[in-house]
Design an enzyme around this catalytic site. Structure first.
Site, mmCIF file in Angstrom:
data_model
loop_
_atom_site.group_PDB
_atom_site.id
_atom_site.type_symbol
_atom_site.label_atom_id
_atom_site.label_comp_id
_atom_site.label_asym_id
_atom_site.label_seq_id
_atom_site.Cartn_x
_atom_site.Cartn_y
_atom_site.Cartn_z
ATOM 1 N N LYS A 67 -6.941 1.300 -22.693
ATOM 2 C CA LYS A 67 -6.765 0.246 -23.688
ATOM 3 C C LYS A 67 -8.006 -0.606 -23.897
ATOM 4 O O LYS A 67 -8.088 -1.336 -24.880
ATOM 5 C CB LYS A 67 -5.579 -0.632 -23.313
ATOM 6 N N SER A 81 2.442 7.648 -16.478
ATOM 7 C CA SER A 81 2.175 8.126 -17.846
ATOM 8 C C SER A 81 1.050 9.168 -17.858
ATOM 9 O O SER A 81 1.078 10.102 -18.667
ATOM 10 C CB SER A 81 1.868 6.965 -18.789
#
Lengths: 326, 96
Positions: free
Chosen positions: A66, A283
């Site tokens: 991110k 994830s």
């Protein structure tokens, strides 16, 4: 692409360094991107005709993928004038995007205000607080919806005070991956990538990197991944059938869309740790499972170079229950 | 004794679109049992096939994680609120 040889690799390491030594005087922001592309040589041995690679995104200074969209959205805000001196960066996230905003805001001298539900973990609140972000805690029962509503209220009350990047609808999100992640993968595989596999959350990683990779070689197959149910434990992933569709999502890009379960991802976290020596997040493990699902579709006489993105490491997930179970 | 169970957004489609339901229950486990009896489709989302809470499903009694109390045997009292929260902290924007 030649196979990794641990003996010659040691010589390479002593002569040129495994990772190039970086010059002094860089800011933390210059460390965003250019992450290693790891070859997963053992865990995928059931697919001898497929080479598996993963971008190790925890090498970003904020610890996750991110950092890339957060930096690009903030740079785009500065370029357009929407973000200027004195304004506060605001968003609703207790996840990796929040950490990235807090880190970048601190490094650039902008205040960061994050709305997050009370249910966000203690560790997250600590990280965000340590980076100087102001936290606005909303009701845990209302989840992130309540946090998003709070951002809208705060911005509506004083629109000139805030810069609200809104990663779900900001094109600078996917453009970050178009401009960096995809080109790095292309260079790091010497143009040999045949498959790109990535999860859909905001969809920025998948949409941006796939758009660029298909420009570089239209025959690259791009496979998107989703959780197998609306209620799941894969942070940052979105079940598109039941979730609000991000404005930046383009469903015409994927050549296939595969589903991954939470529990099988937890088991894969442990396998990756023990077979590759990599402590990755659920994830990230789910992304590798998605690669294995995709690898089953590779013909027996076909060779594939499959690349995915490991969004972050296990470090923020060590208190989760799955480590103790099974 | 009436205990309120808050139903998280992605599970409401399996619970007649309700955001909460009330049950007469002496423990957290009983309240969740009431929930998954009334809305049978919820069961596979909350529990594994062998009847354990799925590893990413966190249950809070008022503001306390039941992991640190007596888990599903945690006693409840009248007016308590139970929340079911998946252990994902990131931003999302589920349909309401």
């Amino acid at each position: 692409m030649t196979a990794f040889n641990p003996i010659t690799a040691r010589e390479d390491a002593s002569s040129v360094g495994l990772r190039k030594t970086r010059r002094a005087g860089q800011s933390v922001l210059e460390l965003i991107g250019n992450t290693p592309l790891l070859r997963l040589s053992r865990i995928g041995s059931a697919f001898p005709n497929v080479e598996f690679f993963a971008k190790a995104e925890w090498f970003n200074p904020g610890g996750s993928v991110k950092d890339r969209p957060a930096l690009h959205m903030i740079q785009a805000g500065l370029a357009s004038g929407r973000l200027c001196s004195g304004k506060t960066i605001i968003d609703a996230t207790s996840g990796n995007t929040g950490i990235a905003y807090a880190m970048i805001g601190a490094a650039l001298g902008y205040r960061v205000k994050l709305c997050l539900p009370d249910s966000a973990s203690h560790e997250r609140k600590r990280i965000l607080g340590a980076l100087g972000a102001e936290l606005v805690i909303t009701s845990g029962d209302e989840g992130t919806d309540g946090a998003i509503r709070r951002v809208h209220e705060i911005v509506a009350a004083e629109p000139d005070e805030y810069f609200y990047p809104d990663q779900y609808s900001n094109p600078a999100n996917w453009q970050a991956h178009y401009g960096t992640t995809a080109n790095e993968i292309w260079e790091q595989t010497g143009g040999s990538i045949t498959h790109f596999v990535a999860a859909l959350g905001t969809s920025g990683t998948f949409v941006g990197a796939s758009r660029r990779l298909k420009e570089l070689n239209p025959s690259i197959r791009c496979i998107s991944l989703q959780p197998d149910a609306a209620f799941h434990g894969l942070e940052g992933w979105k079940h598109m059938q039941t979730a609000l569709r991000p404005a930046i999502y383009d469903d015409t890009i994927a050549d296939a869309n595969l589903e991954v379960g939470t529990e099988e991802s937890y088991r894969m976290v442990k396998r990756i740790a023990r077979e590759e020596g990599l402590l990755v997040s659920p994830s990230a493990a789910a992304a590798l499972l998605g690669c294995f699902h995709a690898a089953k579709r590779v013909g027996p006489h076909e060779r594939a170079v499959m690349v995915t993105v490991f969004a972050d490491s296990a470090s923020k997930y060590l208190t989760e229950r799955f480590w103790e179970e099974e | 004794m009436s205990v309120k169970v808050m139903i998280p957004t992605p599970l409401r489609i399996y619970a007649g679109k309700r955001d909460s339901a009330e049950f007469s229950a002496a423990t957290v486990g009983e309240a969740l049992g009431g929930l998954t009896t009334q809305f049978a489709e919820l069961r596979k989302h909350l529990y594994t096939e062998d009847g354990k809470l799925r590893a990413f499903v966190n249950v809070y009694l008022n503001d306390e994680d039941i992991r640190y109390l007596a888990k599903e045997n945690t006693p409840t009292k009248d007016g308590d609120t139970i929340s079911i929260i998946p252990s994902i902290a990131g931003g999302s924007s589920e349909k309401r």
